[in-house]
Enzyme design. Structure first.
Site, PDB file in Angstrom:
ATOM      1  N   CYS A 132       0.846  -1.189   0.000  1.00 19.96           N
ATOM      2  CA  CYS A 132       0.000   0.000   0.000  1.00 19.96           C
ATOM      3  C   CYS A 132       0.893   1.256   0.000  1.00 19.96           C
ATOM      4  O   CYS A 132       1.596   1.498  -0.972  1.00 19.96           O
ATOM      5  CB  CYS A 132      -0.940  -0.072   1.198  1.00 19.96           C
ATOM      6  SG  CYS A 132      -2.203   1.194   1.283  1.00 19.96           S
ATOM      7  N   ASP A 179      -9.997  -3.814  -6.783  1.00 17.99           N
ATOM      8  CA  ASP A 179      -9.520  -2.813  -5.835  1.00 17.99           C
ATOM      9  C   ASP A 179     -10.280  -1.506  -6.048  1.00 17.99           C
ATOM     10  O   ASP A 179     -10.169  -0.899  -7.120  1.00 17.99           O
ATOM     11  CB  ASP A 179      -8.019  -2.596  -6.046  1.00 17.99           C
ATOM     12  CG  ASP A 179      -7.374  -1.769  -4.946  1.00 17.99           C
ATOM     13  OD1 ASP A 179      -8.067  -0.930  -4.341  1.00 17.99           O
ATOM     14  OD2 ASP A 179      -6.172  -1.959  -4.693  1.00 17.99           O
ATOM     15  N   HIS A 212      -8.377  -4.529  -2.425  1.00 23.63           N
ATOM     16  CA  HIS A 212      -7.160  -3.921  -1.893  1.00 23.63           C
ATOM     17  C   HIS A 212      -6.685  -4.644  -0.628  1.00 23.63           C
ATOM     18  O   HIS A 212      -7.471  -4.972   0.251  1.00 23.63           O
ATOM     19  CB  HIS A 212      -7.418  -2.448  -1.571  1.00 23.63           C
ATOM     20  CG  HIS A 212      -6.186  -1.704  -1.196  1.00 23.63           C
ATOM     21  ND1 HIS A 212      -5.256  -1.307  -2.127  1.00 23.63           N
ATOM     22  CD2 HIS A 212      -5.717  -1.307   0.006  1.00 23.63           C
ATOM     23  CE1 HIS A 212      -4.269  -0.685  -1.508  1.00 23.63           C
ATOM     24  NE2 HIS A 212      -4.521  -0.678  -0.217  1.00 23.63           N
TER      25      HIS A 212
END
Length: 246
Positions: A132, A179, A212
């Site tokens: 991330c 995502d 995600h």
């Protein structure tokens, strides 16, 4: 936060019940978690945290996983003592919070960790992975440090402005098909830009049906449909590192 051009806090997901196998140390001005293999191989990996910080058990799990594969794994506090994001915080405060933790301003910390690995751990071959926010940082690090033999960036996307595609060494980019933070058109754009500018090996891989954080924020046993993709992403990471960090 995964898309630098459209930053937003991402859900914490499942928190792993993982018992640390390594220990916390001090590297110059930063704290770090280090996990070592039973026998030194001269290989090391820098693990870059997500917005939830270096103490998150999920990320320490990856450091221990890498140690089990023969790497010295160092997970530094790239926030340098500043508080990580907390899922209880108000999302409207995220932009202000993020301004004090830019993913493209981690070079002082990277310098310290690289020096430690080379001088104190006698590491001869070093790579980097990140999740991330850490995926974005990994991308930037792979543009700056030729001694990083390989990188694996999990669902972190650098904005398209600027010369951000001339990678110095092989880099694997991992994304989820579903995502909500990183649209597929942005992933495709990244791939096209890398095709145009990168002179080294790279791979952009999208995992079907995944959201995600799937590779490090989902527990395999409670997400049976996701389990094959979680395992595949982790194996792809290890295969990439094995190929280039040697």
């Amino acid at each position: 936060m995964a898309n630098e051009a459209r930053p937003c806090p991402c859900a914490l997901g499942d928190q792993f019940d993982h018992k640390n196998l390594g220990k916390e140390i001090q590297i110059e001005h930063i704290k770090a978690y280090i996990s070592k293999p039973k026998t030194s191989t001269g290989k090391a990996i820098i693990v870059v945290q997500d917005v939830y910080g270096w103490k998150l058990s999920n990320t320490r799990y990856f450091a221990d996983l890498l140690a089990s594969q023969g790497y010295i794994a160092v997970l530094p506090d790239f926030f340098v003592g500043q508080e990580p994001w907390n899922s209880t915080y108000d999302d409207v405060d995220f932009f202000k919070w993020l301004e004090t933790r830019p993913a493209n301003k981690v070079y002082r910390e990277a310098d310290a960790v690289l020096k430690y690995l080379k001088e104190q751990c006698k590491a001869k071959s070093i790579g980097v992975i990140g999740f991330c926010w850490g995926g974005i940082a990994t991308h930037y690090l792979m543009l700056k440090y030729p001694e990083l033999k390989a990188g694996v960036a999990f669902y972190g996307l650098v904005r398209e402005e600027g010369d951000n595609y001339n990678l110095l060494n092989p880099t694997l980019f991992i994304f989820g098909e579903n995502d909500p933070i990183i649209p597929l058109e942005q992933v495709r754009s990244l791939d096209e830009k890398l095709k145009e500018h990168s002179k080294v090996d790279y791979k952009v891989k999208v995992y079907p049906k995944q959201t995600h954080g799937f590779a490090h924020r989902k527990k395999e046993e409670i997400n049976p449909d996701d389990k094959p993709y979680i395992q595949e992403a982790r194996k792809d990471m290890l295969d990439w590192l094995k190929k280039y960090v040697n």
